[in-house]
Write a protein that holds these residues in place. Structure first.
Motif: not given
Length: 961
Positions: A293-313
């Motif tokens: 259901a995601f549009q690209f802007l929405g998913l990219q925003t989540l990827y960059d700023r919301y999803f948990l990561h360790v050292s960028g992964s």
């Protein structure tokens, strides 16, 4: 005639190419990749030849025209070549299509629109001819044998079959999407030895360049990004290379989810309590298909700023993200799993979205979930610097701040301890400004604060200048938002063209806590004392002169915003428990503050677009959404991580929440209602009434289950005065109020229930800007009209083509969606108004922000405000500003009883660049390197000559999150 850059020699009849431009462009070693894959030396003269032919074909071949064309071509050639050289890859090559893109971009930037249009149309025609010839005559080319560098760093055959499978899967079920086009464009950017990240990026970039022609390619781009995210997350959790298609992931989400929670706890990113949930039960409730259901802007925003990561992964997939937030909000529920599934279902459906701090921090070790904090600054050094420290602590975990500075004495006021004179409030504002910059929320967002000052403060004129780019920089706050806290008496003095007296608050301390008739009485008494010489620091100005200067600075610098003290207090349900001294960073929160209490508000927004059909508002669905959403917001108060005790004390005593809405314009378009119409105003009224009814009902239900909030007794709620009833209080205080009072629902029964059962929350509604969470849901932000129907949006995740899909569908239905329409939309800055072949009904339905008289926005906001116990972030747009128009607009806002206004957005001096947008879709932060070269970013910028409009999505501004 050829308008393409494929000519080998320049005809002698054409003007000669200047030595200067040729020298600029002829740096050795650059090559052009032809369409057949061959490589030839880069020859700038061919660009000049093609440009000259294009101009002469459109403008004629006379001597005067030739001389003019020669001069233009020389400049454009230099610009194009310089741009190409800047974008050359490591092999110092450009593709022929990149060269042509730059020619087209240069023509549009130079505003040679007729030439550019002819160039675009001829280029498309030639592309079709080549495709037809190729299909008829060319034998199937042998696939090149390419290799890639796999996750182990080893060279392996490039898996072209999987690339095709992923693209076909991404395109499945989407109208107007051709998977083969994406695959072909992706292959154009492949090379021997390509890395896995670059291989993942190639089809994403290929798909996103097509969004302007078919909006459904935004879903293709998002699904291709999902493939990269899946590989990243699965590999990190497994500790070895791993990947899965969307179809494969449907069967693997359950196993992944348990590993995800364990990984988050191991790396001290998730609360260990999450590991004690029944993870199998939760995993079974996940809905992998909602990833689509995601549009690209929405998913990219989540990827960059919301999803948990360790050292960028990143190791957090979208449905795990929503379930993590849901688990974090259900921690103290009796049946935690059932409530977590209920909350997850609401979030992942996009029917409702929690605010950014909640999405950032729910389920983590520091669950600071609240959006807004309001403070009042005392008039002593200990208090001032404690307030600055509090700002830092509150901002650290993503809180937006509103500070009331009115109590701080003004310039020239006496300081008893030193027997000296005060330097006023401005130097301390400078300190607060710099603190906000220093505390940047872990790099996620720059700290943001708004300073409020009442209009009678003696430093108000210096306050007006804080955002100017001239003057003593030590008395400027370039990063701080500012806002006026305007009493009704001042507006009345403006109407009367009367005098207005400015005071220092140390000599007039009563004014800070008074409003309505009591303020008027005290203010006039202080004026009398000043006239008798009993007050030392004061100054008298014409109210009209100060008002004009307020509007001038608002237009020139974007600040200070204009908010109204009296309606905020008179209609506040909590007047018995304190005073509202300011709003927040986004002007939608109106809560009491004092030395002992820092107001806190917990926000979330209903996606109105999900709650309308072609005929009406879906009341049953709205009721379900609001009931669950209110429970989630109430849970925030108990789970929240409070950084200062004053915030905890206030939040637990009053338990305010702010349920808002977004997707208002999407809902109007579904209903086929033009924004600038009485029907839209009526829908704003009825939809907000329904939302308010359900929100108040839900809070009463929570009170029956969990108990009423501690300070309930004495509130307007306890007296049976609901927001719709408090209008009478404001009218009594003012003497008159021009506002519609119509009602449609059974408020008498609800009023009786509230009086009997009570309320769980002192405040329940506030409409926030929602710029980021509306991106996640793929709808228009908040109550905003569309900025443009086709533009490029810039934020921390890059530059994104945004196309109004509903408009495209309507144009397709009428046979009007084609390359010329795309070109016209760019030329007219995303507006239909001047495109003759578009029918008037579509022009009205898809009118953009600057085509709509902002009086319509105020009328709609006034209808909402009668139902809202707090306020709304209301932006106003003005295309051709003047003092008279601004005065009329803001006076109307006051007369209609609005509590606050937000940004004034004027049409900028710099507009969207009129390019093809092909290859210009900015950076993609999901990977560190870029395969395809791109044109200069296309951004919506603030005004330079005609005032400082707010950047539509300023990623550094907390106000737009």
């Amino acid at each position: 005639m050829s308008l393409l850059i494929e000519t080998e020699t320049a005809p002698s009849a054409l003007p000669p190419i200047s030595q200067a431009s040729a020298k600029t462009a002829s740096e050795p070693g650059y090559q052009v990749i032809r369409r057949h894959g061959g490589v030839t030396p880069f020859d700038p003269a061919k660009i000049a030849v093609a440009l000259t032919k294009a101009f002469l074909a459109v403008e004629g071949t006379g001597a005067a025209a030739s001389r003019r064309v020669h001069d233009i071509v020389e400049v454009l050639t230099g610009q194009i070549v310089n741009a190409l050289i800047r974008r050359a890859d490591a092999g110092r090559t450009f593709h022929i299509e990149d060269v042509q893109d730059q020619v087209e971009l240069a023509l549009m930037r130079g505003e040679y629109h007729k030439v550019a249009r002819a160039y675009v149309l001829y280029r498309d025609e030639r592309a079709r001819e080549r495709a037809q010839v190729l299909a008829e005559t060319a034998p199937a080319p042998a696939a090149p044998m390419l290799s890639m560098i796999n996750a182990l760093g080893e060279r392996a055959p490039l898996d072209a079959a999987r690339l095709a499978r992923i693209v076909n899967e991404a395109a499945a079920g989407l109208d107007g999407v051709v998977a083969e086009t994406v695959i072909a464009e992706a292959h154009r950017n492949l090379y021997d030895g390509i890395s896995l990240d670059e291989l993942a990026l190639a089809p994403i970039l290929a798909a996103r360049t097509l969004i302007e022609t078919e909006p459904n390619y935004t879903f293709v781009s998002a699904r291709l990004l999902l493939d990269k995210l899946r590989r990243e997350a699965l590999s990190f959790i497994a500790g070895r290379p791993d990947q899965a298609t969307q179809a494969e992931m449907a069967a693997r989400y359950g196993d992944y989810f348990a590993g995800y929670v364990a990984t988050g706890i191991k790396h001290e990113l998730l609360d260990p309590e999450l590991g004690r949930f029944d993870l199998g039960r939760l995993a079974a409730a996940l809905k992998p298909e909602r990833d689509l259901a995601f549009q690209f802007l929405g998913l990219q925003t989540l990827y960059d700023r919301y999803f948990l990561h360790v050292s960028g992964s990143r190791f957090e997939l979208p449905q795990a993200f929503f379930m993590r937030v849901a688990m974090g909000l259900a921690l103290r529920e009796i049946d935690r799993e059932a409530r977590a599934i209920e909350f997850y279902d609401l979030l992942s459906s996009f029917d409702f979205m929690a605010s950014t701090p909640t999405l950032f921090n729910a389920g983590t070790l520091r669950p600071q979930l609240s959006s807004c904090f309001l403070t009042t600054v005392p008039d002593d050094l200990d208090g001032i610097f404690k307030s600055v420290k509090d700002n830092a602590l509150l901002a650290k975990y993503s809180g937006g701040l509103g500070n009331d500075w009115t109590r701080v004495r003004g310039l020239g006021a006496h300081i008893k301890g030193t027997n000296g004179e005060s330097q006023g409030v401005v130097p301390f504002l400078k300190v607060a400004n710099d603190t906000a910059i220093a505390v940047n929320q872990g790099g996620k967002r720059k700290g943001a604060v708004c300073a409020y000052l009442e209009t009678w403060h003696v430093d108000i004129e210096e306050f007006l200048d804080l955002r100017k780019n001239t003057g003593d920089d030590r008395r400027r706050t370039h990063d701080m938002n500012t806002a006026h806290w305007v009493p009704d008496l001042f507006m009345q003095r403006v109407e009367q063209d009367a005098a207005w007296t400015l005071f220092s608050p140390d000599e007039t301390p009563d004014l800070h806590d008074l409003y309505g008739p009591a303020f008027k009485t005290a203010y006039e008494a202080f004026e009398a004392k000043a006239a008798r010489g009993e007050i030392e620091v004061f100054r008298q100005v014409r109210a009209g002169d100060l008002w004009r200067r307020m509007l001038t600075m608002l237009f020139e610098t974007g600040h200070p915003w204009i908010t109204f003290k009296d309606p905020c207090n008179i209609r506040s349900p909590q007047g018995h428990a304190g005073v509202v001294h300011s709003s927040n960073l986004c002007t939608e929160i109106t809560l009491n503050t004092s030395n002992d209490e820092v107001a806190v508000c917990n926000l979330g927004s209903v996606n109105l677009a999900q709650h309308v059909t072609a005929d009406s508002l879906d009341r049953d669905r709205l009721k379900r959404t609001v009931t669950t959403a209110m429970r989630m917001l109430d849970n925030v108060i108990d789970i929240n991580f409070y950084t200062i005790p004053e915030a905890r004390r206030s939040n637990l005593r009053h338990r305010p929440v702010g349920l808002g809405l977004m997707g208002f314009q999407d809902a109007l378009q579904t209903l086929r209602i033009a924004y600038a119409s009485e029907a839209a105003v009526a829908f704003a009224d009825s939809s907000m009434e329904a939302l308010a009814f359900e929100a108040i009902s839900a809070s009463a239900d929570l009170a029956a289950e969990r108990g009423r909030y501690p300070s309930f007794e004495g509130s307007l709620w306890s007296k049976g005065i609901l927001p719709i009833d408090s209008i009478e209080l404001l009218e009594t205080a003012r003497g008159e109020l021009d506002l519609d009072r119509s009602q449609r629902l059974d408020w008498a029964s609800l009023r009786a229930r509230v009086t009997t059962v009570g309320m769980r929350n002192s405040n329940v509604m506030a409409i926030a800007p929602t710029a980021t969470i509306s991106n996640i849901c793929g709808v228009a932000q908040s109550i905003e009209p569309a900025y443009q129907n086709l533009y490029v949006k810039s934020n921390m995740s890059g530059d994104f083509t945004v196309v109004n899909a509903a408009l495209v569908n309507d144009l397709k239905a009428r046979g009007l969606w084609d390359a010329v329409m795309i070109s016209d939309l760019k030329y007219f800055d995303g507006s239909l108004g001047q495109i003759d072949r578009v029918p008037d009904d579509l022009k009205a339905l898809y009118a953009t922000a600057f085509e709509i008289d902002s009086a319509w926005l105020i009328e709609a906001a006034a209808r909402r405000q009668k139902w809202i116990d707090q306020a709304q972030s209301l932006n106003l747009y003005i295309a051709n500003p003047s003092g008279r128009k601004l005065d009329a607009l803001y006076t109307l806002a006051w007369k209609r009883g609005l509590k606050t206004t937000y940004y004034l957005r004027s049409r900028s001096a710099t507009h969207v660049e009129k390019s093809t947008l092909k290859g210009t879709d900015g950076k993609l932060n999901a990977v560190s390197s870029v395969v395809a070269t791109a044109a200069a970013p296309i951004a919506i910028t603030a005004g330079e000559a005609w005032g400082q409009a707010c950047v539509i999505d300023d990623p550094t501004c907390e106000a737009c999150q």
